[in-house]
Write a protein that holds these residues in place. Structure first.
Motif, PDB file in Angstrom:
ATOM      1  N   ASN A   1     106.624  46.445   3.637  1.00 17.03           N
ATOM      2  CA  ASN A   1     105.590  47.330   2.982  1.00 17.03           C
ATOM      3  C   ASN A   1     104.577  46.385   2.226  1.00 17.03           C
ATOM      4  OD1 ASN A   1     106.885  49.657   3.718  1.00 17.03           O
ATOM      5  ND2 ASN A   1     108.495  49.524   2.312  1.00 17.03           N
ATOM      6  N   ILE A   2     103.244  46.879   2.141  1.00 14.10           N
ATOM      7  CA  ILE A   2     102.297  46.090   1.689  1.00 14.10           C
ATOM      8  C   ILE A   2     101.894  46.839   0.185  1.00 14.10           C
ATOM      9  CG2 ILE A   2      99.797  45.311   1.788  1.00 14.10           C
ATOM     10  CD1 ILE A   2     101.796  43.858   3.637  1.00 14.10           C
ATOM     11  N   ASP A   3     101.487  45.936  -0.783  1.00 12.10           N
ATOM     12  CA  ASP A   3     100.995  46.318  -2.131  1.00 12.10           C
ATOM     13  C   ASP A   3      99.759  45.827  -2.238  1.00 12.10           C
ATOM     14  OD1 ASP A   3     102.950  48.142  -2.796  1.00 12.10           O
ATOM     15  OD2 ASP A   3     103.732  46.961  -4.388  1.00 12.10           O
ATOM     16  N   ALA A   4      98.670  46.549  -2.226  1.00  6.78           N
ATOM     17  CA  ALA A   4      97.248  45.778  -2.084  1.00  6.78           C
ATOM     18  C   ALA A   4      96.641  45.863  -3.513  1.00  6.78           C
ATOM     19  CB  ALA A   4      96.502  46.624  -1.118  1.00  6.78           C
ATOM     20  N   TYR A   5      96.217  44.496  -3.867  1.00  4.23           N
ATOM     21  CA  TYR A   5      95.519  44.130  -5.217  1.00  4.23           C
ATOM     22  C   TYR A   5      94.392  43.483  -5.063  1.00  4.23           C
ATOM     23  CZ  TYR A   5     100.186  44.948  -6.891  1.00  4.23           C
ATOM     24  OH  TYR A   5     101.275  45.667  -7.436  1.00  4.23           O
ATOM     25  N   ALA A   6      93.414  43.507  -5.908  1.00  2.00           N
ATOM     26  CA  ALA A   6      91.903  43.159  -5.695  1.00  2.00           C
ATOM     27  C   ALA A   6      91.410  42.661  -6.983  1.00  2.00           C
ATOM     28  CB  ALA A   6      90.977  43.988  -5.107  1.00  2.00           C
ATOM     29  N   ILE A   7      90.621  41.637  -6.918  1.00  2.00           N
ATOM     30  CA  ILE A   7      89.656  41.003  -7.956  1.00  2.00           C
ATOM     31  C   ILE A   7      88.135  41.405  -7.448  1.00  2.00           C
ATOM     32  CG2 ILE A   7      88.694  39.267  -9.178  1.00  2.00           C
ATOM     33  CD1 ILE A   7      91.780  39.492  -9.713  1.00  2.00           C
ATOM     34  N   GLU A   8      87.451  42.104  -8.133  1.00  2.00           N
ATOM     35  CA  GLU A   8      86.051  42.700  -7.665  1.00  2.00           C
ATOM     36  C   GLU A   8      85.304  43.017  -8.828  1.00  2.00           C
ATOM     37  OE1 GLU A   8      82.898  43.141  -6.023  1.00  2.00           O
ATOM     38  OE2 GLU A   8      84.398  42.335  -4.760  1.00  2.00           O
ATOM     39  N   LYS A   9      84.104  42.711  -8.981  1.00  2.00           N
ATOM     40  CA  LYS A   9      83.561  43.058 -10.102  1.00  2.00           C
ATOM     41  C   LYS A   9      82.276  44.335 -10.077  1.00  2.00           C
ATOM     42  CE  LYS A   9      79.845  39.644  -9.856  1.00  2.00           C
ATOM     43  NZ  LYS A   9      78.928  38.529 -10.535  1.00  2.00           N
ATOM     44  N   VAL A  10      82.102  44.744  -8.800  1.00  2.00           N
ATOM     45  CA  VAL A  10      81.068  45.611  -8.580  1.00  2.00           C
ATOM     46  C   VAL A  10      81.565  46.999  -8.567  1.00  2.00           C
ATOM     47  CG1 VAL A  10      79.309  46.400  -6.935  1.00  2.00           C
ATOM     48  CG2 VAL A  10      79.599  44.060  -6.995  1.00  2.00           C
ATOM     49  N   ASP A  11      81.354  47.915  -9.321  1.00  2.00           N
ATOM     50  CA  ASP A  11      81.871  49.184  -9.584  1.00  2.00           C
ATOM     51  C   ASP A  11      81.477  50.231  -8.391  1.00  2.00           C
ATOM     52  OD1 ASP A  11      79.297  49.822 -10.088  1.00  2.00           O
ATOM     53  OD2 ASP A  11      79.801  50.201 -12.270  1.00  2.00           O
ATOM     54  N   LEU A  12      80.639  49.886  -7.451  1.00  2.00           N
ATOM     55  CA  LEU A  12      80.091  50.692  -6.368  1.00  2.00           C
ATOM     56  C   LEU A  12      81.351  50.566  -5.447  1.00  2.00           C
ATOM     57  CD1 LEU A  12      77.645  52.305  -5.390  1.00  2.00           C
ATOM     58  CD2 LEU A  12      77.189  50.367  -4.061  1.00  2.00           C
ATOM     59  N   HIS A  13      82.142  49.287  -5.333  1.00  2.00           N
ATOM     60  CA  HIS A  13      83.399  49.211  -4.690  1.00  2.00           C
ATOM     61  C   HIS A  13      84.455  49.611  -5.487  1.00  2.00           C
ATOM     62  CE1 HIS A  13      80.946  46.990  -1.475  1.00  2.00           C
ATOM     63  NE2 HIS A  13      80.963  45.842  -2.258  1.00  2.00           N
ATOM     64  N   THR A  14      84.801  49.114  -6.462  1.00  2.00           N
ATOM     65  CA  THR A  14      86.028  49.508  -7.306  1.00  2.00           C
ATOM     66  C   THR A  14      86.265  50.821  -7.352  1.00  2.00           C
ATOM     67  OG1 THR A  14      84.909  49.226  -9.496  1.00  2.00           O
ATOM     68  CG2 THR A  14      86.012  47.339  -8.498  1.00  2.00           C
ATOM     69  N   ASN A  15      85.262  51.768  -7.470  1.00  2.00           N
ATOM     70  CA  ASN A  15      85.405  53.178  -7.992  1.00  2.00           C
ATOM     71  C   ASN A  15      85.979  53.657  -6.601  1.00  2.00           C
ATOM     72  OD1 ASN A  15      83.998  53.232 -10.292  1.00  2.00           O
ATOM     73  ND2 ASN A  15      82.050  53.707  -9.643  1.00  2.00           N
ATOM     74  N   THR A  16      86.028  53.012  -5.446  1.00  2.00           N
ATOM     75  CA  THR A  16      86.614  53.618  -4.181  1.00  2.00           C
ATOM     76  C   THR A  16      88.205  53.308  -4.291  1.00  2.00           C
ATOM     77  OG1 THR A  16      86.131  51.649  -2.663  1.00  2.00           O
ATOM     78  CG2 THR A  16      84.680  53.497  -3.191  1.00  2.00           C
ATOM     79  N   TYR A  17      88.745  52.354  -4.881  1.00  2.00           N
ATOM     80  CA  TYR A  17      89.939  51.705  -4.808  1.00  2.00           C
ATOM     81  C   TYR A  17      91.302  52.598  -4.682  1.00  2.00           C
ATOM     82  CZ  TYR A  17      87.702  46.891  -4.576  1.00  2.00           C
ATOM     83  OH  TYR A  17      87.046  45.863  -4.245  1.00  2.00           O
ATOM     84  N   ARG A  18      91.057  53.620  -5.908  1.00  2.00           N
ATOM     85  CA  ARG A  18      92.222  54.388  -6.186  1.00  2.00           C
ATOM     86  C   ARG A  18      92.685  55.175  -4.925  1.00  2.00           C
ATOM     87  NH1 ARG A  18      92.964  58.576  -9.953  1.00  2.00           N
ATOM     88  NH2 ARG A  18      95.045  58.554  -9.489  1.00  2.00           N
ATOM     89  N   LYS A  19      91.391  55.804  -4.022  1.00  8.66           N
ATOM     90  CA  LYS A  19      91.684  56.816  -2.880  1.00  8.66           C
ATOM     91  C   LYS A  19      92.439  55.737  -1.775  1.00  8.66           C
ATOM     92  CE  LYS A  19      87.376  58.579  -3.285  1.00  8.66           C
ATOM     93  NZ  LYS A  19      86.300  59.286  -2.841  1.00  8.66           N
ATOM     94  N   LYS A  20      91.919  54.414  -1.956  1.00 11.16           N
ATOM     95  CA  LYS A  20      92.536  53.435  -0.987  1.00 11.16           C
ATOM     96  C   LYS A  20      93.671  52.732  -1.060  1.00 11.16           C
ATOM     97  CE  LYS A  20      87.499  52.198   0.537  1.00 11.16           C
ATOM     98  NZ  LYS A  20      86.672  51.469   0.514  1.00 11.16           N
ATOM     99  N   GLY A  21      94.345  53.165  -2.335  1.00 14.61           N
ATOM    100  CA  GLY A  21      95.617  52.536  -2.504  1.00 14.61           C
ATOM    101  C   GLY A  21      95.470  50.883  -2.991  1.00 14.61           C
ATOM    102  N   ILE A  22      94.300  50.534  -3.494  1.00 16.08           N
ATOM    103  CA  ILE A  22      94.205  49.231  -4.028  1.00 16.08           C
ATOM    104  C   ILE A  22      94.181  49.330  -5.531  1.00 16.08           C
ATOM    105  CG2 ILE A  22      92.692  47.356  -4.119  1.00 16.08           C
ATOM    106  CD1 ILE A  22      91.475  48.552  -1.413  1.00 16.08           C
ATOM    107  N   THR A  23      95.088  48.492  -6.021  1.00 18.52           N
ATOM    108  CA  THR A  23      95.010  48.139  -7.582  1.00 18.52           C
ATOM    109  C   THR A  23      94.423  46.996  -7.854  1.00 18.52           C
ATOM    110  OG1 THR A  23      97.304  48.976  -7.844  1.00 18.52           O
ATOM    111  CG2 THR A  23      96.561  47.622  -9.396  1.00 18.52           C
ATOM    112  N   LEU A  24      93.333  47.415  -9.040  1.00 17.23           N
ATOM    113  CA  LEU A  24      92.311  46.275  -9.460  1.00 17.23           C
ATOM    114  C   LEU A  24      92.964  45.358 -10.469  1.00 17.23           C
ATOM    115  CD1 LEU A  24      89.288  45.365  -9.198  1.00 17.23           C
ATOM    116  CD2 LEU A  24      89.023  46.827 -11.326  1.00 17.23           C
ATOM    117  N   LEU A  25      92.874  44.127 -10.221  1.00 19.38           N
ATOM    118  CA  LEU A  25      93.767  43.181 -11.213  1.00 19.38           C
ATOM    119  C   LEU A  25      92.642  42.312 -11.970  1.00 19.38           C
ATOM    120  CD1 LEU A  25      96.571  41.382  -9.271  1.00 19.38           C
ATOM    121  CD2 LEU A  25      96.456  43.445 -10.721  1.00 19.38           C
ATOM    122  N   GLY A  26      91.341  42.472 -11.967  1.00 17.84           N
ATOM    123  CA  GLY A  26      90.470  41.695 -12.576  1.00 17.84           C
ATOM    124  C   GLY A  26      89.075  42.139 -11.904  1.00 17.84           C
ATOM    125  N   THR A  27      88.059  41.875 -12.640  1.00 17.87           N
ATOM    126  CA  THR A  27      86.606  42.116 -12.435  1.00 17.87           C
ATOM    127  C   THR A  27      85.688  40.751 -12.139  1.00 17.87           C
ATOM    128  OG1 THR A  27      86.090  42.439 -14.668  1.00 17.87           O
ATOM    129  CG2 THR A  27      86.548  44.410 -13.066  1.00 17.87           C
TER     130      THR A  27
END
Length: 580
Positions: A80-106
């Motif tokens: 099983n995969i747990d997906a995490y991301a570092i990303e500063k652009v909120d245009l991208h990060t605002n979509t993460y919850r629906k995609k199952g991605i957890t933000l770890l930093g900006t």
């Protein structure tokens, strides 16, 4: 897909957030997925059986790499995969919850990568900064393997070579050479897809992997970046260090709370001038700086003297790590406490669930991350607010508590065990204003533990939350929880929407676990109506009166309660802007 990407790029440009985002191509992603499939035949990615594989994309953009890797292994057993991301652009990060991605930093340069870990890392960095990004990740990120899409000239980059040597990353394999000529966003850059690892990751040809009982982990020769940091930055050398003082989050939180409330302290001045968030950020930076300074001072003491005093290196290392990472948890907890617009609307269980979710993200405590967390907390909190009221209602439900069933109800509530509070989920009913609630116990068996036990306290606190959601204000209990004894009574008092102070419920707690409740009838009507509406049992107040055969008047204000329970971002603006 290409048109969608170009549209997104235009949006990024329009908002001033196009930071050299050239999306990884399908061919590049498939190269990495194929490599992972080959490696997993002979190596484990995690240290625990059936534990999810943690994949971190640094500079994740719209999350397409994480989505592709997750989809590729969706059908794989025990992978099983747990997906995490570092990303500063909120245009991208605002979509993460629906995609199952957890933000770890900006912001990349504000992320403390020493506190981050993953089994598989991936990065497609801005090529003008690729050397800095790769050097930082190799030096500081705790990873098993790290994939990178980087310009071919990386091979001659001295900073990357130095970082690999210092960290002990012995292997860098070019999986393929690629370009962006046919990409969703075209570019002329020639790049290598590189895998960095601590091991060569070559299968044992003499041993059939299908019959192997034990596999090496991909990171079995890896080094801990935190240990290297302490040695290189603080000059701490093995042979000394023991500290008996463990990091205590409770004590640290109490210390910061006191500073924020004490006139004359820098923390208090910041609270009054700029707001709570800025005070917490300032304190956090000072605590980290002070900790580093103290450990640097230790490194100047003669090692033989420390050894003579019985100071052990491993204990000192553990102490430094606990403090530096522990402060992060302390300040996230303190920030969440100040989100009272959310926390006072959640039952204890949902409050803990939300706090654990925020803590588990391991975000560094920075201003940008705090803004993200506040937005995230509002979004998740609003999802839990309605459920909190429903949970209180269900917890109160028992055969004794039901006054009457709905007129058209086809199901009968049943309860075969006196401690069971979950009934037939399809039954529709109205709670009585006076009944007995049975539980395991109300008091602790220990002589030193006075008053109500933890379960009884949470039960009472959750009722306070329910009354707040039902529109009551200035809520308080008539005595503290530790003053209640067998057969003792506690009342919850509150101000009604019309401004009258009323007793909303009386609760008597008995030694056998029983709780005798007597609700204010108007308050119980509000609870019955609101939960019936939230659960979709009725669509109008007239329907509620008809179905529940209610004799009380249901006015428009009572019917509209559920519309006003949720939090808007404006409720918590004071955290980031004192003027608000």
């Amino acid at each position: 897909m290409k048109q969608s990407t170009l549209s997104l790029v235009q949006d990024l440009k329009d908002s001033g957030n196009d930071f050299e985002w050239y999306p990884t191509t399908d061919k590049q992603i498939n190269t990495i997925i194929d490599d992972i499939k080959i490696i997993k035949k002979d190596f484990d990615f995690t240290t625990r059986y059936s534990e999810a594989v943690k994949v971190l994309d640094v500079g994740a953009g719209d999350g397409r790499v994480l989505e592709a890797i997750t989809a590729a292994f969706k059908a794989e057993e025990y992978f099983n995969i747990d997906a995490y991301a570092i990303e500063k652009v909120d245009l991208h990060t605002n979509t993460y919850r629906k995609k199952g991605i957890t933000l770890l930093g900006t912001e990349f340069n504000q992320v403390n990568f020493i506190s981050k870990n993953c089994d598989i890392g991936f990065v497609n960095p801005p090529y003008s900064e690729f050397s800095h990004w790769i050097q930082t990740l190799i030096s500081h990120l705790r990873f098993g393997i790290l994939y990178a899409v980087i310009p071919e000239r990386w091979k001659d980059d001295p900073a990357i070579k130095e970082a690999m040597a210092l960290r002990g990353v012995k292997f860098s394999k070019v999986l393929s050479t690629s370009d962006f000529l046919d990409a969703d966003r075209t570019a002329r850059a020639k790049v290598n897809i590189v895998r960095f690892s601590f091991n060569e990751l070559i299968a044992d040809e003499d041993h059939d992997h299908t019959h192997r009982r034990y596999k090496h982990n991909v990171s079995y020769n890896s080094t801990d970046p935190f240990d290297l940091f302490l040695e290189n930055e603080l000059n701490l050398k093995k042979t000394y260090s023991e500290t008996n003082e463990k990091f205590n989050e409770y004590c640290e939180k109490e210390r910061v709370r006191k500073e924020m409330a004490t006139e004359g302290t820098p923390c208090f001045e910041l609270v009054t001038s700029k707001g709570v968030l800025w005070a917490l950020l300032d304190n956090y930076e000072r605590d980290l700086a002070n900790t580093l300074e103290q450990y640097k001072l230790i490194s100047t003491i003669n090692p033989s003297l420390l050894q003579e005093l019985g100071v052990d290196f491993d204990a000192l290392l553990k102490g430094a790590k606990e403090k530096m990472l522990g402060y992060r948890n302390v300040y996230w907890h303190l920030l969440f406490e100040k989100l009272d617009a959310i926390s006072t609307r959640l039952t204890q269980k949902h409050k803990n669930d939300l706090l654990n979710t925020l803590s588990a993200n391991a975000l560094d405590f920075t201003y940008t991350n705090a803004l993200y967390i506040i937005q995230y907390a509002v979004e998740v909190g609003n999802e839990l607010i309605e459920q909190s009221l429903i949970d209180v209602y269900i917890n109160l439900t028992s055969p004794d508590a039901i006054s009457r069933y709905y007129k058209s109800n086809k199901h009968i509530y049943s309860d075969d065990w006196r401690y069971t509070n979950t009934g037939n989920e399809k039954a529709k009913y109205v709670l009585d204003y006076r009944f007995i609630h049975s539980n395991h116990s109300n008091f602790s068996g220990y002589s030193w533990d006075r008053g109500l036990n933890e379960g009884a306290r949470a039960f009472t606190s959750d009722l306070v939350v329910a009354f707040k959601l039902l529109g009551y204000t200035n809520l308080y209990t008539t005595c503290s929880y530790d003053q209640i004894s067998y057969g003792g009574k506690i009342s919850i008092i509150g101000t009604t929407p019309s401004g009258e102070v009323e007793e909303l419920v009386d609760i008597k707690y008995y030694k056998n676990g029983n709780r005798h409740l007597k609700f204010n009838q108007e308050a119980m009507l509000r609870l019955n109506v609101t939960v019936s509406r939230l659960l979709g049992w009725v669509r109008s107040k007239d329907e509620f009166v008809e179905e529940s055969q209610c004799t009380e008047t249901v006015n428009d204000n009572v019917w509209a309660i559920s519309d006003d329970m949720k939090v808007t971002p404006s409720n918590i603006l004071m955290l980031t802007c004192k003027a608000a």
